[in-house]
Scaffold this motif. Structure first.
Motif, PDB file in Angstrom:
ATOM      1  N   MET A   2      40.862 -44.257  80.405  1.00 14.25           N
ATOM      2  CA  MET A   2      39.726 -44.496  79.528  1.00 14.25           C
ATOM      3  C   MET A   2      38.468 -43.851  80.090  1.00 14.25           C
ATOM      4  SD  MET A   2      40.114 -48.390  78.076  1.00 14.25           S
ATOM      5  CE  MET A   2      40.234 -49.157  79.700  1.00 14.25           C
ATOM      6  N   ARG A  49      33.573 -37.417  76.545  1.00 13.72           N
ATOM      7  CA  ARG A  49      32.759 -37.654  75.345  1.00 13.72           C
ATOM      8  C   ARG A  49      31.273 -37.649  75.672  1.00 13.72           C
ATOM      9  NH1 ARG A  49      35.585 -42.801  72.538  1.00 13.72           N
ATOM     10  NH2 ARG A  49      33.934 -42.496  71.002  1.00 13.72           N
ATOM     11  N   GLU A 100      38.329 -40.149  79.400  1.00 17.42           N
ATOM     12  CA  GLU A 100      37.998 -39.889  78.002  1.00 17.42           C
ATOM     13  C   GLU A 100      36.514 -40.104  77.743  1.00 17.42           C
ATOM     14  OE1 GLU A 100      39.072 -41.507  73.502  1.00 17.42           O
ATOM     15  OE2 GLU A 100      40.358 -42.048  75.193  1.00 17.42           O
TER      16      GLU A 100
END
Length: 240
Positions: free
Chosen positions: A18, A25, A21
């Motif tokens: 996570m 972003r 990611e």
């Protein structure tokens, strides 16, 4: 390994996944100007937006702090790092030289397969330009530059170029500068493609350097104008 240890390891891997990611972003948001230089990063708001706990978010922020994209101050929190105009100017100077030298090497080393990849990317960029998809155009534009640099077949130049372009990419996103010279930049890319197709490619290095210099002139001008406005000077400090 006990069942407890296995569960802890699985949870850690999930958190790391996570975190990676979220890092990607946030990096894109900063580089594209969605998160402006100097903007406060509200952990609670971002946890809600990403639907995660604070742990993976803070892991991601640590990576971005290490990359110089985010600043952290104890008791104050996280903010997007400001744009340093002097550092940006010097980064562009280095990039001009890398573009030109890589162009000289690529003129000798560019393979048919590499040229075909660049041609496909160029067509995708042309399509994005025609459709007015600025974000896609900007991303593909940079991918083309990296492909040209990579075609010089020098991993040291490719690595340094990619690292420096991360700094420039962010400044261009913050300034929204390539929108101001979008057509001019597009025309310069057409000239670069013509140079890539020429026998011996005698004009490639010169055109790559000129394109880099023109981009730098526009970005630095927009950032400098922003610095000149009292209301935004604090968000874009320049080290003396």
């Amino acid at each position: 390994m006990s069942a407890t240890q296995t569960l802890l390891k699985t949870a850690r891997l999930r958190t790391l996944g996570m975190s990676a990611e979220i890092t990607a972003r946030l990096r894109t948001m900063i580089q594209e100007g969605e998160l402006a230089p100097g903007a406060r990063i509200d952990e609670k708001a971002f946890c809600a937006a990403f639907d995660v706990s604070k742990t993976p978010l803070r892991e991601a922020l640590k990576v971005l702090v290490a990359e110089g994209l985010v600043l952290h101050r104890q008791y104050i929190g996280y903010r997007v790092a400001p744009v340093d105009l002097d550092e940006l100017r010097k980064t562009f100077e280095a990039l001009h030289g890398l573009e030109a030298y890589a162009g000289e090497l690529a003129a000798q080393r560019l393979t048919d397969a590499a040229l075909a990849r660049i041609e496909r990317k160029h067509q995708a960029m042309v399509d994005a330009h025609a459709a007015g998809r600025r974000t896609d155009y900007f991303r593909i534009n940079q991918e083309i530059h990296q492909l040209i640099i990579d075609s010089a077949d020098n991993v040291v130049i490719s690595t340094i170029y990619a690292m420096l372009m991360n700094k420039v990419h962010r400044a261009r996103g913050a300034a929204n500068a390539d929108m101001l010279r979008w057509q001019e930049s597009h025309d310069e890319h057409e000239a670069i493609m013509t140079a890539l197709r020429e026998a011996g490619r005698p004009h490639l290095a010169r055109l790559l350097r000129r394109h880099s210099e023109n981009t730098a002139k526009e970005v630095l001008s927009v950032i400098d104008q922003t610095l000149g406005e009292p209301a935004t000077r604090a968000a874009y400090p320049v080290r003396r």
